[in-house]
Design a protein around this motif. Structure first.
Motif, PDB file in Angstrom:
ATOM      1  N   HIS A  97       3.984 -46.349  46.206  1.00  0.00           N
ATOM      2  CA  HIS A  97       4.816 -45.474  45.490  1.00  0.00           C
ATOM      3  C   HIS A  97       5.735 -44.451  46.347  1.00  0.00           C
ATOM      4  N   LEU A  98       5.056 -44.139  47.322  1.00  0.00           N
ATOM      5  CA  LEU A  98       5.807 -42.902  47.961  1.00  0.00           C
ATOM      6  C   LEU A  98       6.750 -43.761  49.049  1.00  0.00           C
ATOM      7  N   LEU A  99       6.630 -45.091  49.484  1.00  0.00           N
ATOM      8  CA  LEU A  99       7.629 -45.789  50.534  1.00  0.00           C
ATOM      9  C   LEU A  99       8.581 -46.095  49.590  1.00  0.00           C
ATOM     10  N   LEU A 100       8.387 -46.710  48.326  1.00  0.00           N
ATOM     11  CA  LEU A 100       9.355 -46.977  47.451  1.00  0.00           C
ATOM     12  C   LEU A 100      10.258 -45.808  47.226  1.00  0.00           C
ATOM     13  N   ARG A 101       9.702 -44.740  47.061  1.00  0.00           N
ATOM     14  CA  ARG A 101      10.382 -43.452  46.465  1.00  0.00           C
ATOM     15  C   ARG A 101      11.317 -42.982  47.892  1.00  0.00           C
ATOM     16  N   HIS A 102      10.630 -43.155  48.959  1.00  0.00           N
ATOM     17  CA  HIS A 102      11.439 -42.866  50.405  1.00  0.00           C
ATOM     18  C   HIS A 102      12.792 -43.715  50.322  1.00  0.00           C
ATOM     19  N   GLU A 103      12.560 -45.004  50.072  1.00  0.00           N
ATOM     20  CA  GLU A 103      13.639 -45.836  50.237  1.00  0.00           C
ATOM     21  C   GLU A 103      14.987 -45.419  49.215  1.00  0.00           C
ATOM     22  N   GLU A 104      14.384 -45.211  48.063  1.00  0.00           N
ATOM     23  CA  GLU A 104      15.309 -44.772  47.112  1.00  0.00           C
ATOM     24  C   GLU A 104      16.108 -43.475  47.445  1.00  0.00           C
ATOM     25  N   LEU A 105      15.401 -42.431  47.954  1.00  0.00           N
ATOM     26  CA  LEU A 105      16.091 -41.402  48.489  1.00  0.00           C
ATOM     27  C   LEU A 105      16.911 -41.589  49.706  1.00  0.00           C
ATOM     28  N   GLN A 106      16.610 -42.706  50.467  1.00  0.00           N
ATOM     29  CA  GLN A 106      17.336 -42.852  51.630  1.00  0.00           C
ATOM     30  C   GLN A 106      18.650 -43.489  51.137  1.00  0.00           C
ATOM     31  N   ARG A 107      18.629 -44.388  49.939  1.00  0.00           N
ATOM     32  CA  ARG A 107      19.908 -44.830  49.614  1.00  0.00           C
ATOM     33  C   ARG A 107      20.884 -43.920  48.736  1.00  0.00           C
ATOM     34  N   THR A 108      20.192 -42.974  48.206  1.00  0.00           N
ATOM     35  CA  THR A 108      20.805 -41.940  47.555  1.00  0.00           C
ATOM     36  C   THR A 108      21.664 -41.134  48.446  1.00  0.00           C
ATOM     37  N   HIS A 109      20.693 -40.762  49.357  1.00  0.00           N
ATOM     38  CA  HIS A 109      21.436 -39.914  50.552  1.00  0.00           C
ATOM     39  C   HIS A 109      22.727 -40.625  51.164  1.00  0.00           C
ATOM     40  N   VAL A 110      22.552 -41.785  51.294  1.00  0.00           N
ATOM     41  CA  VAL A 110      23.755 -42.657  52.033  1.00  0.00           C
ATOM     42  C   VAL A 110      24.962 -42.776  50.879  1.00  0.00           C
ATOM     43  N   LEU A 111      24.602 -42.721  49.652  1.00  0.00           N
ATOM     44  CA  LEU A 111      26.053 -42.733  48.472  1.00  0.00           C
ATOM     45  C   LEU A 111      26.340 -41.441  48.517  1.00  0.00           C
TER      46      LEU A 111
END
Length: 76
Positions: free
Chosen positions: A16-30
């Motif tokens: 779950h934390l890995l998925l959340r981390h990837e989500e946050l990375q994508r959000t950060h890029v956007l």
């Protein structure tokens, strides 16, 4: 040693934390792209504003000078 249930819970949490981390990375890029685009837009608007101010100042300088003695109504 940890029980199998505990290990499964930890593994689920890590997933779950890995998925959340990837989500946050994508959000950060956007968001970074959005900030860049808005910065460019702001700079363009500042440039346009500066050009408009220069044009207005130029027009004001070209206006004939009004003297208070020439137009008595202006002083009333």
């Amino acid at each position: 040693m940890a029980q199998p249930d505990t290990i499964d819970q930890i593994a689920e949490r890590v997933d779950h934390l890995l998925l959340r981390h990837e989500e946050l990375q994508r959000t950060h890029v956007l968001l970074t792209q959005q900030v860049h685009a808005l910065t460019l837009e702001r700079d363009q608007l500042k440039s346009r504003l500066s050009a408009a101010r220069a044009r207005v100042d130029s027009l004001i300088e070209r206006l004939p000078q009004a003297s208070a003695s020439a137009t008595p109504e202006a002083s009333q």
